[in-house]
Design a protein around this motif. Sequence first.
Motif, PDB file in Angstrom:
ATOM      1  N   PRO A 218       0.781  -1.237   0.000  1.00  0.00           N
ATOM      2  CA  PRO A 218       0.000   0.000   0.000  1.00  0.00           C
ATOM      3  C   PRO A 218       0.815   1.291   0.000  1.00  0.00           C
ATOM      4  CG  PRO A 218      -0.143  -1.111   2.142  1.00  0.00           C
ATOM      5  CD  PRO A 218       0.596  -2.030   1.225  1.00  0.00           C
ATOM      6  N   VAL A 219       2.003   1.278   0.585  1.00  0.00           N
ATOM      7  CA  VAL A 219       2.743   2.536   0.752  1.00  0.00           C
ATOM      8  C   VAL A 219       4.081   2.480   0.017  1.00  0.00           C
ATOM      9  CG1 VAL A 219       3.792   4.116   2.439  1.00  0.00           C
ATOM     10  CG2 VAL A 219       1.675   2.913   3.017  1.00  0.00           C
ATOM     11  N   VAL A 220       4.389   3.544  -0.700  1.00  0.00           N
ATOM     12  CA  VAL A 220       5.748   3.752  -1.213  1.00  0.00           C
ATOM     13  C   VAL A 220       6.190   5.106  -0.667  1.00  0.00           C
ATOM     14  CG1 VAL A 220       7.232   3.999  -3.233  1.00  0.00           C
ATOM     15  CG2 VAL A 220       5.319   2.377  -3.289  1.00  0.00           C
ATOM     16  N   THR A 221       7.210   5.068   0.202  1.00  0.00           N
ATOM     17  CA  THR A 221       7.583   6.273   0.937  1.00  0.00           C
ATOM     18  C   THR A 221       9.027   6.665   0.653  1.00  0.00           C
ATOM     19  OG1 THR A 221       7.528   7.295   3.148  1.00  0.00           O
ATOM     20  CG2 THR A 221       8.201   4.979   3.044  1.00  0.00           C
ATOM     21  N   GLY A 222       9.313   7.949   0.763  1.00  0.00           N
ATOM     22  CA  GLY A 222      10.665   8.464   0.523  1.00  0.00           C
ATOM     23  C   GLY A 222      10.609   9.970   0.343  1.00  0.00           C
ATOM     24  N   ALA A 223      11.668  10.543  -0.208  1.00  0.00           N
ATOM     25  CA  ALA A 223      11.752  11.964  -0.582  1.00  0.00           C
ATOM     26  C   ALA A 223      12.244  12.882   0.533  1.00  0.00           C
ATOM     27  CB  ALA A 223      10.408  12.500  -1.076  1.00  0.00           C
ATOM     28  N   GLY A 224      13.014  13.873   0.132  1.00  0.00           N
ATOM     29  CA  GLY A 224      13.475  14.933   1.025  1.00  0.00           C
ATOM     30  C   GLY A 224      13.096  16.288   0.453  1.00  0.00           C
ATOM     31  N   THR A 225      13.534  17.320   1.108  1.00  0.00           N
ATOM     32  CA  THR A 225      13.186  18.694   0.734  1.00  0.00           C
ATOM     33  C   THR A 225      13.584  19.032  -0.703  1.00  0.00           C
ATOM     34  OG1 THR A 225      13.421  19.358   3.045  1.00  0.00           O
ATOM     35  CG2 THR A 225      13.579  21.114   1.390  1.00  0.00           C
ATOM     36  N   GLY A 226      14.725  18.475  -1.148  1.00  0.00           N
ATOM     37  CA  GLY A 226      15.225  18.831  -2.476  1.00  0.00           C
ATOM     38  C   GLY A 226      14.447  18.235  -3.622  1.00  0.00           C
ATOM     39  N   THR A 227      13.715  17.145  -3.372  1.00  0.00           N
ATOM     40  CA  THR A 227      13.068  16.434  -4.486  1.00  0.00           C
ATOM     41  C   THR A 227      11.594  16.132  -4.280  1.00  0.00           C
ATOM     42  OG1 THR A 227      13.574  14.233  -3.587  1.00  0.00           O
ATOM     43  CG2 THR A 227      15.245  15.213  -5.039  1.00  0.00           C
ATOM     44  N   TYR A 228      11.005  16.466  -3.138  1.00  0.00           N
ATOM     45  CA  TYR A 228       9.705  15.877  -2.798  1.00  0.00           C
ATOM     46  C   TYR A 228       8.621  16.154  -3.838  1.00  0.00           C
ATOM     47  CZ  TYR A 228       7.558  20.310  -1.417  1.00  0.00           C
ATOM     48  OH  TYR A 228       7.026  21.568  -1.441  1.00  0.00           O
ATOM     49  N   ARG A 229       8.749  17.272  -4.565  1.00  0.00           N
ATOM     50  CA  ARG A 229       7.719  17.548  -5.576  1.00  0.00           C
ATOM     51  C   ARG A 229       7.740  16.512  -6.693  1.00  0.00           C
ATOM     52  NH1 ARG A 229       5.212  22.606  -5.592  1.00  0.00           N
ATOM     53  NH2 ARG A 229       6.028  24.042  -4.025  1.00  0.00           N
ATOM     54  N   PHE A 230       8.927  15.997  -7.003  1.00  0.00           N
ATOM     55  CA  PHE A 230       9.033  14.971  -8.048  1.00  0.00           C
ATOM     56  C   PHE A 230       8.436  13.643  -7.567  1.00  0.00           C
ATOM     57  CE2 PHE A 230      13.011  17.572  -8.859  1.00  0.00           C
ATOM     58  CZ  PHE A 230      12.393  18.373  -9.804  1.00  0.00           C
ATOM     59  N   GLU A 231       8.754  13.251  -6.333  1.00  0.00           N
ATOM     60  CA  GLU A 231       8.156  12.024  -5.803  1.00  0.00           C
ATOM     61  C   GLU A 231       6.639  12.172  -5.753  1.00  0.00           C
ATOM     62  OE1 GLU A 231      10.925  13.256  -4.525  1.00  0.00           O
ATOM     63  OE2 GLU A 231      12.302  11.660  -3.882  1.00  0.00           O
ATOM     64  N   ALA A 232       6.181  13.344  -5.305  1.00  0.00           N
ATOM     65  CA  ALA A 232       4.742  13.553  -5.147  1.00  0.00           C
ATOM     66  C   ALA A 232       4.018  13.445  -6.493  1.00  0.00           C
ATOM     67  CB  ALA A 232       4.479  14.911  -4.495  1.00  0.00           C
ATOM     68  N   ALA A 233       4.702  13.827  -7.567  1.00  0.00           N
ATOM     69  CA  ALA A 233       4.071  13.817  -8.895  1.00  0.00           C
ATOM     70  C   ALA A 233       4.338  12.521  -9.653  1.00  0.00           C
ATOM     71  CB  ALA A 233       4.588  15.000  -9.714  1.00  0.00           C
ATOM     72  N   SER A 234       5.065  11.571  -9.034  1.00  0.00           N
ATOM     73  CA  SER A 234       5.566  10.409  -9.783  1.00  0.00           C
ATOM     74  C   SER A 234       4.487   9.392 -10.115  1.00  0.00           C
ATOM     75  CB  SER A 234       6.654   9.708  -8.964  1.00  0.00           C
ATOM     76  OG  SER A 234       6.079   9.156  -7.777  1.00  0.00           O
ATOM     77  N   GLY A 235       3.407   9.371  -9.351  1.00  0.00           N
ATOM     78  CA  GLY A 235       2.402   8.323  -9.549  1.00  0.00           C
ATOM     79  C   GLY A 235       2.791   7.021  -8.877  1.00  0.00           C
ATOM     80  N   TYR A 237       5.159   7.008  -5.708  1.00  0.00           N
ATOM     81  CA  TYR A 237       5.252   7.306  -4.268  1.00  0.00           C
ATOM     82  C   TYR A 237       3.861   7.697  -3.748  1.00  0.00           C
ATOM     83  CZ  TYR A 237      10.388   7.490  -4.377  1.00  0.00           C
ATOM     84  OH  TYR A 237      11.717   7.179  -4.495  1.00  0.00           O
ATOM     85  N   THR A 238       3.576   7.261  -2.522  1.00  0.00           N
ATOM     86  CA  THR A 238       2.303   7.643  -1.897  1.00  0.00           C
ATOM     87  C   THR A 238       2.523   8.546  -0.689  1.00  0.00           C
ATOM     88  OG1 THR A 238       2.312   5.744  -0.402  1.00  0.00           O
ATOM     89  CG2 THR A 238       1.280   5.425  -2.550  1.00  0.00           C
ATOM     90  N   GLU A 239       3.801   8.708  -0.290  1.00  0.00           N
ATOM     91  CA  GLU A 239       4.106   9.438   0.938  1.00  0.00           C
ATOM     92  C   GLU A 239       5.467  10.108   0.783  1.00  0.00           C
ATOM     93  OE1 GLU A 239       3.181   7.493   4.956  1.00  0.00           O
ATOM     94  OE2 GLU A 239       5.369   7.383   4.874  1.00  0.00           O
ATOM     95  N   VAL A 240       5.599  11.328   1.298  1.00  0.00           N
ATOM     96  CA  VAL A 240       6.891  12.031   1.217  1.00  0.00           C
ATOM     97  C   VAL A 240       7.388  12.380   2.622  1.00  0.00           C
ATOM     98  CG1 VAL A 240       6.581  12.897  -1.133  1.00  0.00           C
ATOM     99  CG2 VAL A 240       5.732  14.263   0.807  1.00  0.00           C
ATOM    100  N   GLN A 241       8.716  12.481   2.745  1.00  0.00           N
ATOM    101  CA  GLN A 241       9.369  12.586   4.061  1.00  0.00           C
ATOM    102  C   GLN A 241      10.281  13.800   4.204  1.00  0.00           C
ATOM    103  OE1 GLN A 241      11.807   9.045   4.148  1.00  0.00           O
ATOM    104  NE2 GLN A 241      10.093   7.629   4.293  1.00  0.00           N
ATOM    105  N   PRO A 242       9.945  14.952   3.656  1.00  0.00           N
ATOM    106  CA  PRO A 242      10.889  16.076   3.744  1.00  0.00           C
ATOM    107  C   PRO A 242      11.107  16.505   5.193  1.00  0.00           C
ATOM    108  CG  PRO A 242       8.740  16.861   3.045  1.00  0.00           C
ATOM    109  CD  PRO A 242       8.666  15.357   3.059  1.00  0.00           C
ATOM    110  N   GLY A 243      12.340  16.903   5.507  1.00  0.00           N
ATOM    111  CA  GLY A 243      12.652  17.321   6.872  1.00  0.00           C
ATOM    112  C   GLY A 243      13.175  18.746   6.947  1.00  0.00           C
ATOM    113  N   SER A 244      14.196  19.028   6.142  1.00  0.00           N
ATOM    114  CA  SER A 244      14.919  20.302   6.265  1.00  0.00           C
ATOM    115  C   SER A 244      14.079  21.529   5.941  1.00  0.00           C
ATOM    116  CB  SER A 244      16.148  20.292   5.351  1.00  0.00           C
ATOM    117  OG  SER A 244      17.012  19.239   5.690  1.00  0.00           O
ATOM    118  N   TYR A 245      12.944  21.341   5.239  1.00  0.00           N
ATOM    119  CA  TYR A 245      12.150  22.502   4.805  1.00  0.00           C
ATOM    120  C   TYR A 245      11.711  23.388   5.967  1.00  0.00           C
ATOM    121  CZ  TYR A 245       7.818  20.378   6.533  1.00  0.00           C
ATOM    122  OH  TYR A 245       6.852  19.859   7.338  1.00  0.00           O
ATOM    123  N   VAL A 246      11.606  22.831   7.173  1.00  0.00           N
ATOM    124  CA  VAL A 246      11.128  23.660   8.287  1.00  0.00           C
ATOM    125  C   VAL A 246      12.111  24.782   8.597  1.00  0.00           C
ATOM    126  CG1 VAL A 246       9.684  21.900   9.373  1.00  0.00           C
ATOM    127  CG2 VAL A 246      12.063  22.079  10.050  1.00  0.00           C
TER     128      VAL A 246
END
Length: 374
Positions: A218-235, A237-246
């Motif tokens: 059910p879940v494909v998870t990953g991504a950081g601040t530098g790339t999360y928009r690409f994972e989010a648009a990939s079709g 990944y279902t979940e993104v994990q950015p940290g540094s953006y705060v």
Amino acid sequence: MVSRPPARIGDSIEDVDTPALVVELDAFEENLAHMARSLEGSAIRLRPHSKTHKSPMVAAKQIALGAVGVCCQTVAEAEAMVMGGVRDVLVSNEVVGERKIARLAALARQARLGVCVDDAGNAEALAGAARAFGATLETYVEVDVGSRRCGVDPGAPARDLARRVAAAPGLRFAGLQGYFGSAQHVRAHAERRVAIAEAAGKLGETKALIEKDGIACPVVTGAGTGTYRFEAASGVYTEVQPGSYVFMDRDYARNLGPDGAPARDFRHSLFVLATVMSRPATDRAVLDAGLKALAFDSGPPAIDGQADAEYVRAADEHGVVRLGEGGRQLRLGDKVRLIPGHCDPTVNLHDWYVGVRGGRVEALWLIAARGAGT
Ligand SMILES: *Cc1c(COP(=O)(O)O)cnc(C)c1O
């Protein structure tokens, strides 16, 4: 032992003791809101990485804006998050060793707990501990999508490990993690996009292979601040994990946007406040923030508001700054704001966030999950 906070609520920033870790609350809140907005209307779940801030207070603010829970990198961070009230935690990392595994399993009785595996023996050890504690661990097979850190290869090796996890009582196979760490700071926007497209391709094929076995993924998870928009648009990944953006840091500010200019989606909200403790030459100031107050793995900090000044050398308690024309008037006792090279390990050196708005201390947050990560 926790040190005494470097400020009191209501203090002027001028009266904050140094070195101190300052969060500019307006910029910080904008970063949180911007992330939430950028995923609005998509089915992508936001699970921010708490290894950046190490604070259940910050986690609660992220969850209030729609995050499903947080990621942690260590069991100690996970314990601090659960104690702080977070109910859904993914340890986006491998957990090895009897004591750590027992702590993780015990924690899984108090909150929904996820963990990553890249080894069948480790999966067995996790399953045994989960059964002993009467708990269930949401278990993700970590796939190496190109970072060459942890993870099994995509395709059959990941499918074989997923089978083992799915068959192990005590574990629930939750899906795949594919975090492309080394792509986060690739400067060119197009190169980051290509790296994530390749990662998503590998994960999509692996997921299909697993589902062919009748195992839900059910879940494909990953991504950081530098790339999360690409994972989010990939079709994929279902979940993104950015940290540094705060907080953002000097290193992330070097990433470029689609127009080739530095990406400015998120603002610097984290600073190390330092005092000029010596002024031995017209072009040199010595600050009281050195190796004990700043991390240097991604280079030295920038001096906020002084583009022609350069932090040239750090000792344990000293930071030597070569001043440009703009800094010549700095005097002993003056305060300077530094933008850390790398936010996560800088935060790890401090006990307290000093939350500031309009030059006044508004909040003091304990950095409850700091430390070596035992
Ligand atoms: C560090 C890390 C993140 C967050 O990356 P940022 O670059 O800080 O946004 C996400 N997932 C994993 C597995 C990480 O190790």
